[in-house]
Write a protein that holds these residues in place. Structure first.
Motif, mmCIF file in Angstrom:
data_model
loop_
_atom_site.group_PDB
_atom_site.id
_atom_site.type_symbol
_atom_site.label_atom_id
_atom_site.label_comp_id
_atom_site.label_asym_id
_atom_site.label_seq_id
_atom_site.Cartn_x
_atom_site.Cartn_y
_atom_site.Cartn_z
ATOM 1 N N ARG A 14 0.846 -1.214 0.000
ATOM 2 C CA ARG A 14 0.000 0.000 0.000
ATOM 3 C C ARG A 14 0.868 1.244 0.000
ATOM 4 N NH1 ARG A 14 2.247 2.337 4.372
ATOM 5 N NH2 ARG A 14 1.888 1.357 6.367
ATOM 6 N N ALA A 16 0.366 5.120 1.435
ATOM 7 C CA ALA A 16 -0.574 5.685 2.411
ATOM 8 C C ALA A 16 -0.285 7.151 2.716
ATOM 9 C CB ALA A 16 -0.522 4.845 3.696
ATOM 10 N N PRO A 17 -0.520 8.045 1.769
ATOM 11 C CA PRO A 17 -0.220 9.462 2.019
ATOM 12 C C PRO A 17 -1.271 10.163 2.893
ATOM 13 C CG PRO A 17 -1.191 9.200 -0.164
ATOM 14 C CD PRO A 17 -1.076 7.812 0.424
ATOM 15 N N SER A 18 -0.855 11.270 3.479
ATOM 16 C CA SER A 18 -1.767 12.109 4.264
ATOM 17 C C SER A 18 -2.101 13.357 3.442
ATOM 18 C CB SER A 18 -1.105 12.540 5.576
ATOM 19 O OG SER A 18 -0.807 11.396 6.329
ATOM 20 N N GLU A 50 -4.640 8.713 4.579
ATOM 21 C CA GLU A 50 -4.475 8.796 6.035
ATOM 22 C C GLU A 50 -4.873 10.200 6.503
ATOM 23 O OE1 GLU A 50 -0.855 6.792 7.378
ATOM 24 O OE2 GLU A 50 -2.014 4.989 6.942
ATOM 25 N N TYR A 209 -1.599 8.214 14.502
ATOM 26 C CA TYR A 209 -0.985 7.567 13.337
ATOM 27 C C TYR A 209 -0.656 6.110 13.678
ATOM 28 C CZ TYR A 209 2.977 5.856 10.704
ATOM 29 O OH TYR A 209 3.824 5.032 9.998
ATOM 30 N N VAL A 213 -2.590 3.061 11.693
ATOM 31 C CA VAL A 213 -1.792 2.402 10.651
ATOM 32 C C VAL A 213 -1.710 0.895 10.913
ATOM 33 C CG1 VAL A 213 0.611 2.512 11.492
ATOM 34 C CG2 VAL A 213 0.139 3.016 9.132
ATOM 35 N N THR A 226 5.717 -0.719 2.732
ATOM 36 C CA THR A 226 6.800 0.033 2.087
ATOM 37 C C THR A 226 6.642 1.499 2.498
ATOM 38 O OG1 THR A 226 5.344 0.302 0.177
ATOM 39 C CG2 THR A 226 6.940 -1.475 0.060
ATOM 40 N N ARG A 227 7.701 2.103 2.971
ATOM 41 C CA ARG A 227 7.614 3.515 3.367
ATOM 42 C C ARG A 227 9.023 4.051 3.612
ATOM 43 N NH1 ARG A 227 4.660 2.090 9.090
ATOM 44 N NH2 ARG A 227 6.476 1.163 10.117
ATOM 45 N N LEU A 231 10.169 6.664 8.981
ATOM 46 C CA LEU A 231 9.182 5.943 9.803
ATOM 47 C C LEU A 231 9.735 4.613 10.314
ATOM 48 C CD1 LEU A 231 6.019 6.821 7.714
ATOM 49 C CD2 LEU A 231 6.583 7.627 10.004
HETATM 50 N N1 GLU Z 1 0.693 8.613 6.235
HETATM 51 C C1 GLU Z 1 2.105 8.539 6.462
HETATM 52 C C2 GLU Z 1 2.791 9.699 5.781
HETATM 53 O O1 GLU Z 1 2.203 10.318 4.912
HETATM 54 C C3 GLU Z 1 2.719 7.244 5.970
HETATM 55 C C4 GLU Z 1 2.277 6.092 6.781
HETATM 56 C C5 GLU Z 1 2.978 4.771 6.539
HETATM 57 O O2 GLU Z 1 3.390 4.499 5.399
HETATM 58 O O3 GLU Z 1 3.071 4.000 7.476
HETATM 59 O O4 GLU Z 1 3.931 9.978 6.096
#
Ligand code: GLU
Length: 295
Positions: A14, A16-18, A50, A209, A213, A226-227, A231
């Motif tokens: 996934r 997962a942007p905010s 998110e 968060y 998450v 994946t990020r 984080l």
């Molecule tokens: N929503 C988070 C962000 O934009 C990323 C969350 C994640 O990938 O765990 O930085």
């Protein structure tokens, strides 16, 4: 690293942007990295919005995310999960943590916390550089807590990290397929204590968060997270929450961050050039992909 894969269930990744600003090159890198992993693993690719921070997230930025990601060539499954539509699910998870006795209400204000650590240069800091919670309002008597809760005094819920660690049985690990900021890779033990008693449910929204998450990755069957490496250390808390909430543990794939010429990480708040701005300046999506090393 050789992955043990369940042959019958396709892996799930996934992005997962905010939606609290327009996406920049750092987000594009993360999205394209996720797409690359999806291709390599023949995985399903999900997009998750998110947007628990109701004060900062805006619909125009959600629209911008769809627009920008479509432009750089990302394809994702629909419907898209929006966290703001699932607060009740996060509250359920919070209730479980309350039942386990691993969270406590924190009535302290930001100002009180800042004052408690002011001038103490030795005060320990978390991996993001913020002072650890100094523990004020942590050891209130039961009847005092009940009275404050009954009179609706605003409060967050913090993880009692030591207690949670003891209940979880300690010695938790996760598999890092990429690397952390210090080159951490492979099977890694977690040290959630580096975060102190983190906020698990904020005063305003009763989640965080970390909690959302972890709940969503499990609910959506995400097999590979994946990020960015920013984080990486948050995974220590996520792994602990997974154990406490009896959730499955995904593989983790942290990637290096895109930095500017001064080696500063890009950010929305610093006004770094957005994908939208690059696009209107005539830069093509192919050029963006090439610039970031994806062709
Ligand atoms: N929503 C988070 C962000 O934009 C990323 C969350 C994640 O990938 O765990 O930085």
């Amino acid at each position: 690293m050789q992955l043990e894969m369940n042959e019958t269930v396709p892996p799930v990744v996934r992005f997962a942007p905010s939606p609290n600003g327009r996406l920049h090159l750092g987000h594009a890198y993360s999205a394209l990295f996720t797409q690359q992993v999806a291709r390599d693993l023949k995985a399903r690719l999900l997009l998750r919005i998110e947007d628990i921070d109701l004060a900062r997230c805006q619909q125009r930025f959600v629209d911008g995310i769809y627009d920008d990601l479509g432009w750089i060539g990302l394809h994702w499954e629909k419907p898209v999960r929006r966290q703001s539509e699932h607060f009740a699910v996060y509250e359920d998870a919070l209730s479980t943590l309350k039942r386990l006795g691993v969270v406590y209400p924190c009535f302290a204000t930001r100002k009180e916390i800042a004052e408690a650590v002011a001038g103490d240069l030795e005060h320990p800091r978390d991996p993001d550089g913020a002072p650890l919670y100094p523990g004020i309002s942590r050891d209130l008597a039961c009847d005092e807590i009940t009275a404050l809760l009954e009179s609706d005094v605003p409060h967050a819920w913090r993880l009692d990290v030591e207690r949670a660690w003891n209940i979880a049985g300690a010695e938790l690990s996760f598999v890092e397929l990429g690397s952390g900021p210090r080159g951490e890779t492979g099977e890694l033990e977690v040290i959630p204590q580096v975060w102190g008693d983190v906020v698990i449910a904020r005063k305003d929204i009763k989640t965080s968060y970390h909690l959302s998450v972890v709940v969503d990755d499990a609910l959506q069957g995400v097999s590979h997270v994946t990020r960015g490496q920013d984080l990486f250390y948050a995974t220590y808390i996520h792994r602990l929450l997974q154990k406490l909430l009896s959730l499955p543990v995904p593989y983790y794939f942290h990637h290096p961050l895109v930095r500017d010429d001064a080696q500063r990480k890009l950010s929305k708040s610093a006004g770094d050039q957005s994908l939208a701005a690059l696009r209107s300046a005539g830069v093509s999506a192919v050029e963006v992909r090439r610039m970031l090393g994806f062709v």
